[in-house]
Design an enzyme around this catalytic site. Structure first.
Site, PDB file in Angstrom:
ATOM      1  CD  GLU A  58      59.700  55.988  35.958  1.00 50.40           C
ATOM      2  OE1 GLU A  58      60.039  55.341  34.964  1.00 50.40           O
ATOM      3  OE2 GLU A  58      58.655  55.765  36.604  1.00 50.40           O
ATOM      4  CG  HIS A  92      59.009  47.104  33.268  1.00 47.88           C
ATOM      5  ND1 HIS A  92      59.563  47.935  32.330  1.00 47.88           N
ATOM      6  CD2 HIS A  92      57.734  47.517  33.437  1.00 47.88           C
ATOM      7  CE1 HIS A  92      58.649  48.797  31.916  1.00 47.88           C
ATOM      8  NE2 HIS A  92      57.532  48.572  32.584  1.00 47.88           N
ATOM      9  CB  ILE A 149      56.573  49.236  42.742  1.00 56.15           C
ATOM     10  CG1 ILE A 149      56.642  50.058  41.452  1.00 56.15           C
ATOM     11  CG2 ILE A 149      56.244  47.789  42.467  1.00 56.15           C
ATOM     12  CD1 ILE A 149      57.865  49.733  40.608  1.00 56.15           C
ATOM     13  CG  ASP A 150      55.531  54.351  41.303  1.00 57.87           C
ATOM     14  OD1 ASP A 150      56.517  53.609  41.138  1.00 57.87           O
ATOM     15  OD2 ASP A 150      54.924  54.891  40.362  1.00 57.87           O
TER      16      ASP A 150
HETATM   17  O1  F6P Z   1      53.117  51.187  38.199  1.00 61.81           O
HETATM   18  C1  F6P Z   1      53.906  52.295  38.375  1.00 61.81           C
HETATM   19  C2  F6P Z   1      55.046  52.266  37.392  1.00 61.81           C
HETATM   20  O2  F6P Z   1      55.879  51.171  37.658  1.00 61.81           O
HETATM   21  C3  F6P Z   1      55.825  53.570  37.375  1.00 61.81           C
HETATM   22  O3  F6P Z   1      56.816  53.634  38.342  1.00 61.81           O
HETATM   23  C4  F6P Z   1      56.360  53.565  35.964  1.00 61.81           C
HETATM   24  O4  F6P Z   1      56.578  54.883  35.517  1.00 61.81           O
HETATM   25  C5  F6P Z   1      55.270  52.930  35.175  1.00 61.81           C
HETATM   26  O5  F6P Z   1      54.564  52.106  36.070  1.00 61.81           O
HETATM   27  C6  F6P Z   1      55.747  52.110  34.006  1.00 61.81           C
HETATM   28  O6  F6P Z   1      54.636  51.674  33.300  1.00 61.81           O
HETATM   29  P1  F6P Z   1      54.647  50.578  32.165  1.00 61.81           P
HETATM   30  O7  F6P Z   1      54.719  49.238  32.821  1.00 61.81           O
HETATM   31  O8  F6P Z   1      53.362  50.788  31.461  1.00 61.81           O
HETATM   32  O9  F6P Z   1      55.870  50.810  31.316  1.00 61.81           O
END
Ligand code: F6P
Length: 340
Positions: A220, A270, A125-126
């Site tokens: 973030e 999420h 998604i990034d």
């Molecule tokens: O996959 C990328 C991401 O969504 C980042 O934007 C975010 O920092 C990270 O994953 C969050 O990870 P997790 O699902 O392990 O909390």
């Protein structure tokens, strides 16, 4: 051929569309057998395997998440290429299609150098993979964040408030930039550009003085000029990434404290990764899947499929995982026109 598919790292809308496309074309057009490895790289490490037939992928195109499940397992921490090779040999798997972001594809790249037949498919998604113009999942995340901004604007406006929206983006501010521009944000803060809290407060005051809401979108991973990134916890994952989070709440408090304005923070977290993919992401993911199985069929190991303009091309995995694609200054300058 017997071809294994896995999804690694954070999940992302569109993963199932890739799995479906690989299976459909692999089975129907090429007559290959497709199997799924569960839980990212844990699958090939521990032999977690499941058959993938046409019936298994029939209605998964619009489903979010991944039917193969995922994890942030790093095989090079435990067993390495030898363990993966053993599992593939045991199960008679000739080639792997690894669907993932920088970490999963970094592993794929090393495995390919170590002699494993592997083809990569970029997802996140990034949108921070440099070898492809876009990754699937990004468009969906931007839509979700934009809708949230639209909704926050009406309530913040009614209450003469500042609303700080924290979106994902560890090293790259693509989601913040695109959702902020689409949602008409009054300030957008990204990891690539340390920000002045004082300047943010000036923009907020300007909005509130003209009876507007002040919408601040913050990635973030964004950091104040004289501060550090905010962490959501002390732990790091198998690839050494810290868990980020908290900048939105911190900034809302700073704005309230410095300007006296009522401020609220919303952390989308999420929610940006969940649910059904947009039509754009479904099409991109499907095209990636079709081209990935083509690469395997043609014996082209060590490559990743990528979007260049409107074409799907192949790039070397080693080149694709060298650097993160960050927001260039020019793109941020375009957005700055609308600050305040
Ligand atoms: O996959 C990328 C991401 O969504 C980042 O934007 C975010 O920092 C990270 O994953 C969050 O990870 P997790 O699902 O392990 O909390």
């Amino acid at each position: 051929m017997r071809i294994g598919v896995l999804t690694g790292g954070g999940d992302c809308p569109g993963l199932n569309a890739v799995i479906r496309a690989v299976t459909r074309k692999g089975v129907e057009v090429y007559g290959h057998e497709i199997v799924g490895f569960r839980d990212g790289w844990r699958g090939p490490m521990q032999g977690l395997i499941q058959p993938l037939g046409l019936a298994d992928v029939e209605h998964i195109l619009p489903l979010g998440g991944t039917i193969l499940r995922t994890s942030r397992t790093n095989p090079y921490r435990n067993g390495g290429a030898e363990q993966v090779k053993r599992t593939l040999a045991e199960h008679g798997v000739d080639a792997l299609i690894a669907i993932g972001g920088e970490d999963t594809l970094g592993v794929a790249s090393r495995l390919s150098e170590d002699g494993v037949f592997v083809v990569g498919v970029p997802k996140t998604i990034d949108n921070d993979l440099s070898a492809t113009d876009y990754t699937f999942g990004f468009d969906t995340a931007v839509h979700i964040a934009t809708e949230a901004i639209d909704r926050l604007r009406t309530t913040a406006e009614s209450h003469h408030r500042a609303a700080v929206v924290e979106v994902m983006g560890r090293n790259a501010g693509w989601i913040a930039l695109h959702s902020g521009m689409a949602g008409g944000a009054n300030v957008i803060l990204i990891p690539e550009r340390p920000f002045s809290v004082e300047k943010v407060c000036q923009w907020v005051v300007r909005c509130l003085e003209r009876d507007d809401a002040a919408i601040v979108v913050v990635a973030e991973g964004a950091v104040p000029e004289d501060g550090a990134e905010r962490l959501a916890g002390a732990e790091v994952d198998a690839f050494g990434h810290k868990r980020l989070g908290g900048i939105g709440n911190w900034l809302a408090d700073e704005i309230a404290h410095r300007t006296g304005a009522e401020s609220r923070a919303v952390v989308l977290g999420h929610i940006q990764r969940g649910g059904t993919p947009t039509a754009y992401d479904r099409v991109l993911a499907t095209r990636f899947g079709v081209h990935a199985i083509d690469a395997v069929h043609e014996g082209d190991s060590g490559v990743m499929v990528a979007l260049r303009g409107t074409d799907i091309i192949r790039v070397k995995l080693a080149e694709a995982t060298v650097s993160v694609k960050t927001v260039p200054q020019g793109r941020y300058t375009e957005a700055e026109v609308f600050f305040g």
